[in-house]
Design an enzyme around this catalytic site. Structure first.
Site, PDB file in Angstrom:
ATOM      1  N   ARG A   1       0.836  -1.213   0.000  1.00  0.00           N
ATOM      2  CA  ARG A   1       0.000   0.000   0.000  1.00  0.00           C
ATOM      3  C   ARG A   1       0.865   1.255   0.000  1.00  0.00           C
ATOM      4  NH1 ARG A   1      -3.128  -2.924   4.666  1.00  0.00           N
ATOM      5  NH2 ARG A   1      -4.756  -4.005   3.495  1.00  0.00           N
TER       6      ARG A   1
ATOM      7  N   PHE B   1     -11.889  -4.193  -5.379  1.00  0.00           N
ATOM      8  CA  PHE B   1     -11.879  -5.097  -4.229  1.00  0.00           C
ATOM      9  C   PHE B   1     -11.285  -4.350  -3.035  1.00  0.00           C
ATOM     10  CE2 PHE B   1     -11.023  -7.485  -8.145  1.00  0.00           C
ATOM     11  CZ  PHE B   1     -12.103  -8.361  -8.188  1.00  0.00           C
TER      12      PHE B   1
ATOM     13  N   CYS C   1      -3.410 -13.564  -4.471  1.00  0.00           N
ATOM     14  CA  CYS C   1      -3.136 -14.189  -3.175  1.00  0.00           C
ATOM     15  C   CYS C   1      -3.327 -15.702  -3.256  1.00  0.00           C
ATOM     16  CB  CYS C   1      -4.028 -13.588  -2.087  1.00  0.00           C
ATOM     17  SG  CYS C   1      -5.800 -13.809  -2.368  1.00  0.00           S
TER      18      CYS C   1
END
Length: 394
Positions: A210, A226, A338
């Site tokens: 991030r 998402f 992921c």
């Protein structure tokens, strides 16, 4: 202790300290171990290999945890493993960040145990019968080491089915967490909901990514897909994004993001939240002719196993194709997977197919990985589940 003897030639992985042994590698068992019981694992020639949890209900019949034969696995052993895991993350917790993963299963030699810290509360996931058998000891040790306000059980993951365990959720000790716990990550405040939130409550595995992406956000128009509780959205706003559009299909996610925007005092005119299926919304944006400077794609796990890889590859390709088509020329695409079954090279190939279908030339600027509180043992590469690419789309 019951001995489990492996078939001839099946001992190599255990000798290399890989923690998983599949049921097909077992030759014979001297006794009848209970599921979750610790057994002694030996090669075909009776040579000691390791100690591990046994479970005849799982394809991974043995989860290895200790390779020194003279070691006794008792309360002190669990205490040492927990202390070591917690100590290795201590430097990550400070005024700006009071949440991280304290225990990461096989990576910390505690197969099936995940512990996340959220301010003064702990969230526990128990995904193996072996850890389930010592749950009370684990809780007592966490109380002793960390003195949290409360410990909450989030063992509702589908992985428990593979161990023939029922899903469980609820307070294990101490205070019941409030509806929203306030945590800080990279200087940004979040309200998170442990009881009703996804996974263990918050995706701390994207902490570093991030911040990396946020450095590109100044004066940019950002689309965060998402978005969940708004990790990428909030970091982009903090670093000067002109506008952020956040999309998620979950009403709780959109509600939580609204709390987090207010909590940080961000200008509401710089952000828009849309509750919608992401793929459907991307197509709507395309039809409307909308364009963005940065697009973030952080979807859920598309490939829970290798058997789902082909279907997942198609889903990843289509998602990224749509993302590329929504970018201004020279725009930035941050895309993630992921799925442990999708390795980095496979992911790159999928993105290459997406670029071909979109008619775009693409440059890789950076590669993303999971942060250090989600370490990867060299003997267990399967622990590296999170990967991502920062791309410039020409």
């Amino acid at each position: 202790m019951i001995d489990v003897i492996l078939k001839k030639g099946k001992e190599k992985a255990a000798m290399l300290h890989h923690p998983w042994i599949f049921s097909g590698a077992i030759d014979k068992i001297k006794g009848k171990p209970l599921n979750g019981e610790i057994v002694k694992v030996c090669a075909a020639n009776a040579e000691f290999l390791a100690y591990g949890y046994y479970n005849d209900q799982s394809r991974v019949a043995l989860r290895l945890m200790e390779w020194e034969e003279s070691t006794t696995i008792d309360k002190q052993w669990y205490q040492e493993k927990l202390r070591s895991a917690i100590a290795s993350r201590k430097h990550l917790l400070n005024e700006d960040t009071n949440t991280c993963r304290l225990v990461f299963s096989e990576a910390d030699f505690l197969p099936g145990l995940i512990v996340d810290q959220y301010a003064d509360f702990l969230s526990l996931q128990i995904l193996s019968a072996g850890i389930e058998n010592v749950k009370e000891e684990i809780i007592a040790l966490l109380k002793e080491e960390l003195n949290p306000r409360g410990i909450f059980d989030k063992s509702d993951a589908g992985a428990r089915k593979h161990e023939n365990l029922e899903a469980t959720q609820g307070l294990l000790w101490g205070e019941t967490p409030p509806e929203f716990i306030e945590v800080r990550e990279n200087g940004i405040a979040y309200h998170i909901n442990i009881a009703d939130g996804q996974k263990s409550g918050f995706y701390c595995d994207q902490r570093d990514n991030r911040e990396i992406l946020a450095a590109y956000s100044k004066d940019k128009n950002v689309l965060d897909c998402f978005c969940y509780s708004g990790g990428f959205s909030l970091n982009s706003l903090k670093h000067g994004a002109t506008h952020v559009t956040s999309v998620d299909s979950s009403a709780l996610a959109i509600e939580t993001l609204a709390h987090n925007l207010e909590l940080n005092g961000f200008d509401a005119t710089r952000q828009q939240s849309i509750q919608s299926d992401v793929n459907k919304q991307l197509r709507t944006f395309k039809e409307e002719g909308k364009k963005f400077d940065i697009v973030v794609l952080d979807p859920p796990k598309y490939a829970p196993s290798r058997s789902a890889l082909d279907r997942a590859a198609r889903a990843y390709k289509d998602l990224n194709r749509l993302g590329m088509l929504l970018l201004e020329k020279g725009g930035i695409l941050a895309t993630y997977s992921c799925s442990g079954a999708v390795d980095m090279e496979t992911f790159k190939q999928i993105i290459a197919w997406a670029a071909l279908d979109a008619g775009k030339e693409v440059q890789i600027i950076k590669q993303f990985h999971q942060p250090e509180d989600h370490p990867v043992r060299l003997s267990f590469p399967e622990g590296e589940y999170l990967k991502g690419l920062l791309l410039r789309v020409l």
